[in-house]
Design an enzyme around this catalytic site. Sequence first.
Site, mmCIF file in Angstrom:
data_model
loop_
_atom_site.group_PDB
_atom_site.id
_atom_site.type_symbol
_atom_site.label_atom_id
_atom_site.label_comp_id
_atom_site.label_asym_id
_atom_site.label_seq_id
_atom_site.Cartn_x
_atom_site.Cartn_y
_atom_site.Cartn_z
ATOM 1 N N HIS A 153 1.145 -1.290 0.158
ATOM 2 C CA HIS A 153 -0.048 -0.001 -0.229
ATOM 3 C C HIS A 153 0.651 1.497 0.225
ATOM 4 O O HIS A 153 0.398 2.340 -0.526
ATOM 5 C CB HIS A 153 -1.056 0.061 0.816
ATOM 6 C CG HIS A 153 -1.572 -0.979 1.401
ATOM 7 N ND1 HIS A 153 -3.700 -0.362 0.613
ATOM 8 C CD2 HIS A 153 -2.103 -2.432 1.306
ATOM 9 C CE1 HIS A 153 -4.140 -1.415 0.508
ATOM 10 N NE2 HIS A 153 -3.181 -3.115 0.777
ATOM 11 N N ASP A 360 4.281 9.405 -0.575
ATOM 12 C CA ASP A 360 2.183 8.278 -0.207
ATOM 13 C C ASP A 360 2.107 7.598 -1.015
ATOM 14 O O ASP A 360 2.521 7.844 -2.818
ATOM 15 C CB ASP A 360 1.049 9.463 -0.192
ATOM 16 C CG ASP A 360 0.121 8.882 0.914
ATOM 17 O OD1 ASP A 360 0.367 7.751 0.972
ATOM 18 O OD2 ASP A 360 -0.314 10.352 1.022
#
Length: 476
Positions: A153, A360
């Site tokens: 992720h 991110d």
Amino acid sequence: MARVFIISNRVATPQAGLHAGGLEVVLKATLKNYPCVWLGWSGEIKAHPKTRTMHQKGNSYIVSDLTEEDFDEYYNGFANRVLWPILHYRLDLAEFSRRDLSGFLRVNEHFADELAKVLKPDDVVWVHDYHLIPLAKALRERNLHNRIGFFLHIPMPPPEIITAMPNHEHVIPSLCHYDLVGFQTDNDAANFARYLANELGMPSHISRRLGTGDRVMRIGTFPVGVETRGFARLARRAIKAELVRKVMNSVPGALMIGVDRLDYSKGITLRLEAYERFLAANPAWHGKITYLQITPKSRSQIKEYAEMADTVNAMAGRINGTYSDASWSPMRYVNRPYSRTALSGLYRGARVALVTPLRDGMNLVAKEYVAAQDAADPGVLILSRFAGAAAEFKEGALLVNPYDPDAVAAAIARAMAMPQAERKSRHAALYAALLRNDVSEWGNKFLSALMGTKEFHLKGEDVASRKSFEMTSRPH
Ligand code: ADQ
């Protein structure tokens, strides 16, 4: 029908009603479409750890407690003090210790033991995130030959960064024991391929026999999305909710919003600096903009996180101290979580979203903000070029370098002054990108690729200038 085993650090058990980060939301469709068993840490620390099984709506949940030592070494230690900073390109913050690494491997072995007790040969295993990188290796060592996939992720940095991690050779190559390794962006996938090529000399197109047969590891790109239409519906209703109305009525002028866990990867201090510069350079906007930063605390046991909480508090106080007058404060800094409904309404009410992580994996806040907008009068997304979401939102967002507060300040000024026609055309492009990667299809895409039932596109092919991303597994 094959059972799908989902393995992740935290488990959203029905009893606890826990929100395992965004994972519960992104796995919702998978939990509905397949008979699933979700296994991981219970979230509890016990001197005598136990494993419990629960059942609900055709799915099972198996959770194990951790000891204090496990928690310190596996979770707080190797996962959050080594892998999290390094995979977010922050070598300067990594604190490596061999004890933590061995605790990390030990807890992975423990989860493998628990899995080995219940796994049947045709079950499919889907492992999530950096805490569990070595799990497939531990399962293969227990002679389990199931289809096992892994999804990261968070970002995968270039090999020049990963190789600075002491003992990386005992961690990263263990990903080769999976049948499919999925990333958020082509860039992450290409970085991993380059690591394999540089460090393991792994060529493409070579098949090697492994144990009982040939196993080929594949790399794919599977960008995480949101439930676009569902979230839009929620926001339409939520804008009328009492809490949201109260906030909107109390704001003179336009609302600008930021929503992040309190984490150094989210770039909150540089963002506040940018806002400060915007206020200094744009007195005409004083009294007409309110910046609401919603930031629940996370990982407060770790020194950097506690220090950052103090810094952000002090900066927010300084901004308000410098610019407030009796009828207006330029910012509100809130330290608690909000319901999805409240967040969706606040996104819809906000003229600008400031999403400026330094790195991110994806960033779901950017996607939720776009989904929540009123297409007839949408707000503007200011987005870091270093968020995974930037790959899909090149057209439509105002992309910024979060390390450049002057550029971010200029983007705020541009967003505030942007005419409606431009806002609408940018939003249309963003919304179309959201629909292409709706999260309801995300689990299906990954699992179809893993099960080999559908042709799937190995997008990374050209980025790493290789003929194919199919690689031979090589055990380490
Ligand atoms: P996170 O680092 O947790 O996830 P993000 O993608 O932004 O980051 O997701 C956060 C989720 O938490 C969002 O759904 C958001 O709405 C929610 N949230 C944040 N602040 C909240 C608050 N104050 N109250 C309530 N909810 C709040 C990791 C990776 C990301 C990747 C996701 C999914 O770090 O890069 O996008 O996994 O793969």
